[in-house]
Design a protein around this motif. Sequence first.
Motif, PDB file in Angstrom:
ATOM      1  N   GLY A  99       0.986  -0.926  -0.134  1.00  0.00           N
ATOM      2  CA  GLY A  99       0.261  -0.054   0.175  1.00  0.00           C
ATOM      3  C   GLY A  99       1.405   1.271   0.141  1.00  0.00           C
ATOM      4  O   GLY A  99       0.559   2.637   0.279  1.00  0.00           O
ATOM      5  N   VAL A 100       1.964   1.263  -0.745  1.00  0.00           N
ATOM      6  CA  VAL A 100       2.904   2.691  -0.633  1.00  0.00           C
ATOM      7  C   VAL A 100       2.850   2.727  -2.112  1.00  0.00           C
ATOM      8  O   VAL A 100       3.493   1.550  -2.318  1.00  0.00           O
ATOM      9  N   THR A 101       2.982   4.238  -2.680  1.00  0.00           N
ATOM     10  CA  THR A 101       3.025   4.203  -4.197  1.00  0.00           C
ATOM     11  C   THR A 101       4.524   4.777  -3.993  1.00  0.00           C
ATOM     12  O   THR A 101       4.736   5.749  -5.384  1.00  0.00           O
ATOM     13  N   ASP A 102       5.162   5.653  -2.879  1.00  0.00           N
ATOM     14  CA  ASP A 102       6.116   6.343  -3.286  1.00  0.00           C
ATOM     15  C   ASP A 102       7.525   5.590  -3.099  1.00  0.00           C
ATOM     16  O   ASP A 102       7.544   5.588  -1.968  1.00  0.00           O
ATOM     17  N   THR A 103       8.309   5.452  -4.007  1.00  0.00           N
ATOM     18  CA  THR A 103       9.320   4.931  -3.854  1.00  0.00           C
ATOM     19  C   THR A 103      10.716   5.101  -4.414  1.00  0.00           C
ATOM     20  O   THR A 103      10.352   6.572  -5.064  1.00  0.00           O
ATOM     21  N   ARG A 104      11.679   5.558  -3.906  1.00  0.00           N
ATOM     22  CA  ARG A 104      12.912   5.976  -3.913  1.00  0.00           C
ATOM     23  C   ARG A 104      14.038   5.780  -3.645  1.00  0.00           C
ATOM     24  O   ARG A 104      14.247   4.506  -3.229  1.00  0.00           O
ATOM     25  N   PRO A 105      15.205   5.989  -4.735  1.00  0.00           N
ATOM     26  CA  PRO A 105      16.524   5.144  -4.564  1.00  0.00           C
ATOM     27  C   PRO A 105      16.589   5.408  -2.604  1.00  0.00           C
ATOM     28  O   PRO A 105      16.916   6.789  -2.331  1.00  0.00           O
ATOM     29  N   ARG A 106      17.706   4.412  -3.033  1.00  0.00           N
ATOM     30  CA  ARG A 106      17.993   4.653  -1.398  1.00  0.00           C
ATOM     31  C   ARG A 106      18.557   5.894  -0.866  1.00  0.00           C
ATOM     32  O   ARG A 106      19.041   6.663   0.466  1.00  0.00           O
ATOM     33  N   LYS A 107      19.687   6.638  -1.743  1.00  0.00           N
ATOM     34  CA  LYS A 107      20.032   7.010  -1.473  1.00  0.00           C
ATOM     35  C   LYS A 107      19.378   8.601  -1.035  1.00  0.00           C
ATOM     36  O   LYS A 107      19.747   9.633  -0.302  1.00  0.00           O
ATOM     37  N   GLU A 108      17.853   8.980  -1.723  1.00  0.00           N
ATOM     38  CA  GLU A 108      17.354   9.978  -1.348  1.00  0.00           C
ATOM     39  C   GLU A 108      16.793   9.793   0.027  1.00  0.00           C
ATOM     40  O   GLU A 108      16.238  11.264   0.554  1.00  0.00           O
ATOM     41  N   ALA A 109      16.837   9.130   1.184  1.00  0.00           N
ATOM     42  CA  ALA A 109      16.508   9.120   2.110  1.00  0.00           C
ATOM     43  C   ALA A 109      17.443  10.424   2.933  1.00  0.00           C
ATOM     44  O   ALA A 109      16.459  10.967   3.306  1.00  0.00           O
ATOM     45  N   ASP A 110      18.733  10.619   2.709  1.00  0.00           N
ATOM     46  CA  ASP A 110      19.454  10.882   3.410  1.00  0.00           C
ATOM     47  C   ASP A 110      19.001  12.174   3.567  1.00  0.00           C
ATOM     48  O   ASP A 110      18.653  13.326   4.080  1.00  0.00           O
ATOM     49  N   ASP A 111      18.724  13.386   2.194  1.00  0.00           N
ATOM     50  CA  ASP A 111      18.090  14.387   2.247  1.00  0.00           C
ATOM     51  C   ASP A 111      16.822  14.579   2.270  1.00  0.00           C
ATOM     52  O   ASP A 111      16.160  15.844   3.025  1.00  0.00           O
ATOM     53  N   TYR A 112      16.331  13.659   2.359  1.00  0.00           N
ATOM     54  CA  TYR A 112      15.004  13.329   2.957  1.00  0.00           C
ATOM     55  C   TYR A 112      15.013  14.078   4.200  1.00  0.00           C
ATOM     56  O   TYR A 112      14.110  14.274   4.993  1.00  0.00           O
ATOM     57  N   ILE A 113      15.442  13.008   5.121  1.00  0.00           N
ATOM     58  CA  ILE A 113      15.861  13.417   6.430  1.00  0.00           C
ATOM     59  C   ILE A 113      16.658  14.693   6.909  1.00  0.00           C
ATOM     60  O   ILE A 113      16.444  15.781   7.397  1.00  0.00           O
ATOM     61  N   ALA A 114      17.539  15.126   6.025  1.00  0.00           N
ATOM     62  CA  ALA A 114      18.153  16.597   6.075  1.00  0.00           C
ATOM     63  C   ALA A 114      17.650  17.725   5.795  1.00  0.00           C
ATOM     64  O   ALA A 114      17.696  18.340   6.921  1.00  0.00           O
ATOM     65  N   LYS A 115      16.551  17.326   5.318  1.00  0.00           N
ATOM     66  CA  LYS A 115      15.508  18.804   4.937  1.00  0.00           C
ATOM     67  C   LYS A 115      15.082  18.530   6.224  1.00  0.00           C
ATOM     68  O   LYS A 115      14.234  19.667   6.711  1.00  0.00           O
ATOM     69  N   ALA A 116      14.559  17.226   6.380  1.00  0.00           N
ATOM     70  CA  ALA A 116      13.053  17.729   7.712  1.00  0.00           C
ATOM     71  C   ALA A 116      13.936  18.405   8.805  1.00  0.00           C
ATOM     72  O   ALA A 116      13.265  19.090   9.659  1.00  0.00           O
ATOM     73  N   MET A 117      15.223  17.752   9.222  1.00  0.00           N
ATOM     74  CA  MET A 117      15.632  18.125  10.295  1.00  0.00           C
ATOM     75  C   MET A 117      16.288  19.849  10.186  1.00  0.00           C
ATOM     76  O   MET A 117      16.019  20.616  11.462  1.00  0.00           O
ATOM     77  N   LYS A 118      16.563  20.075   8.911  1.00  0.00           N
ATOM     78  CA  LYS A 118      17.286  21.162   8.386  1.00  0.00           C
ATOM     79  C   LYS A 118      15.681  22.944   8.830  1.00  0.00           C
ATOM     80  O   LYS A 118      15.799  23.595   9.024  1.00  0.00           O
ATOM     81  N   ALA A 119      13.752  21.845   8.603  1.00  0.00           N
ATOM     82  CA  ALA A 119      13.108  22.814   9.169  1.00  0.00           C
ATOM     83  C   ALA A 119      12.506  22.258  10.720  1.00  0.00           C
ATOM     84  O   ALA A 119      11.644  23.180  10.843  1.00  0.00           O
TER      85      ALA A 119
END
Length: 467
Positions: A99-119
Amino acid sequence: MFSKSTYIARRKALCEKVNSGLLVFMGNDYVGMNYRDNTYRFRQDSSFLYFFGIDQENMCAVIDLDEHKEVVFGDELSVEYIVWMGAQKSIKDKAEEIGVTDTRPRKEADDYIAKAMKAGRKIHVLPPYRDANKIYLSGVLGTTIAGIEEYVSASFVDAVIQIRSIKEEAEIVQMEEALATTKNMHMAAMLHARPGIREYDLTAKVHAEALAGGGDLAYPIILTVHGQTLHNHYHGNLLEEGQMVLGDFGAESSTHYAGDITRTFPVGERFTDRQKEIYKIVLRAEKETIEALRPGVAYVDMHLLSARIILEGLKELGLVKGDVDAALEAGAYGLFFPHGVGHMIGMDVHDMEDLGENRVGYGDDFERSTLFGLRSLRLAKVLEVGNVVTVEPGIYFIPELIAQWKSEAKFEDYIVYDEVEKYTDFSGIRIEDDCLITAEGSRVLGPYIPKEIEEIEEIRARGAKIL
Ligand code: GLY
Ligand code: MN
Ligand code: MN
């Protein structure tokens, strides 16, 4: 795997328990045994499996509570990988099944987490136990390994514990499957034991059954004629007439649910009278403790019930003296029963202990004892319908412990050391089953695995004829 709606419902339940921020789920990777490419069997992280179900290495996932997103990060297989390891369904297809439609390359997790931290958003992680995940998280969170602790979120951990502690009907089906294979493992051990073979001859038969069940082992096999050593993984001893084999092992099903069963049986066809006397006490403790399981009772009281039965039984045999209540309170039983009476079980044999043994087993309402024996109890909490727990009392005669306590005159008002010393060649007996807490009480899961003396002796006699 479970149905798509099961995974969706599990993640929804989690979202309802944690208010905001980013929930990070780390999957596992391969671990090298002696060099990188010669790996241990791959085992996915259990919480990742529980909420995201994808049994593949090098993945992570997030639930973004603020932006209402669920993202699975993982790399689609390269042709080079497929050449060596074979083709698989794509991550996209696997994610669709949960039931998950959003899949991304493994490396993109770094950015996702970093952006959330920055915010300035809260990042919630579960306590990492694999070094590779510790290193990854320390990098992405910009902290030391020890500093990850700051991101280990009590609300996330407690929510996962609450949800995973109550087993769904479909999980019980998986556990029963693991236990059906576990029965085959125990029957193989009981049928094939005989004087003159070695522990590893029998261990091989046991492991073969686990593999034939389509999964593997839930934990390393304990199979020993020295059952007084609680987690004895050495398998080189010769089986001799007059000894007993203690076998504590269980299958992990192909869907990663564990069985955890212990049986103790004679190497020859019959128990000796002395073995029978001790066996009967352990069996009585196990059966009466199972009988007492029900929602609303504290599991620590189940430990004390087993301990009381052990003290009473040993008093009848003259190994214990004095007031049983006082001996129980003081913890004198620890000499014979130095471990806890059990633990939760599910996907992990000690379920969820990566999330913190005290959080899982004690929570806010119970404090862990410092008393020898009782302090090894992994679970004290009040039981609820849907919990699955083991019940595994035992009596052991550990020569070194007996000698130490005797020299310290420890609990000499309760322990008859001169009698106990006559048992230093006895080894140990443990009997263990896995029980589901039901509204009425409990149900022993899986097919019945013989544990009465007459049943075991009948199997041993049958075993003696087949080879
Ligand atoms: N098999 C390990 C235990 O019973 O806890
Ligand atoms: Mn156990
Ligand atoms: Mn066990």
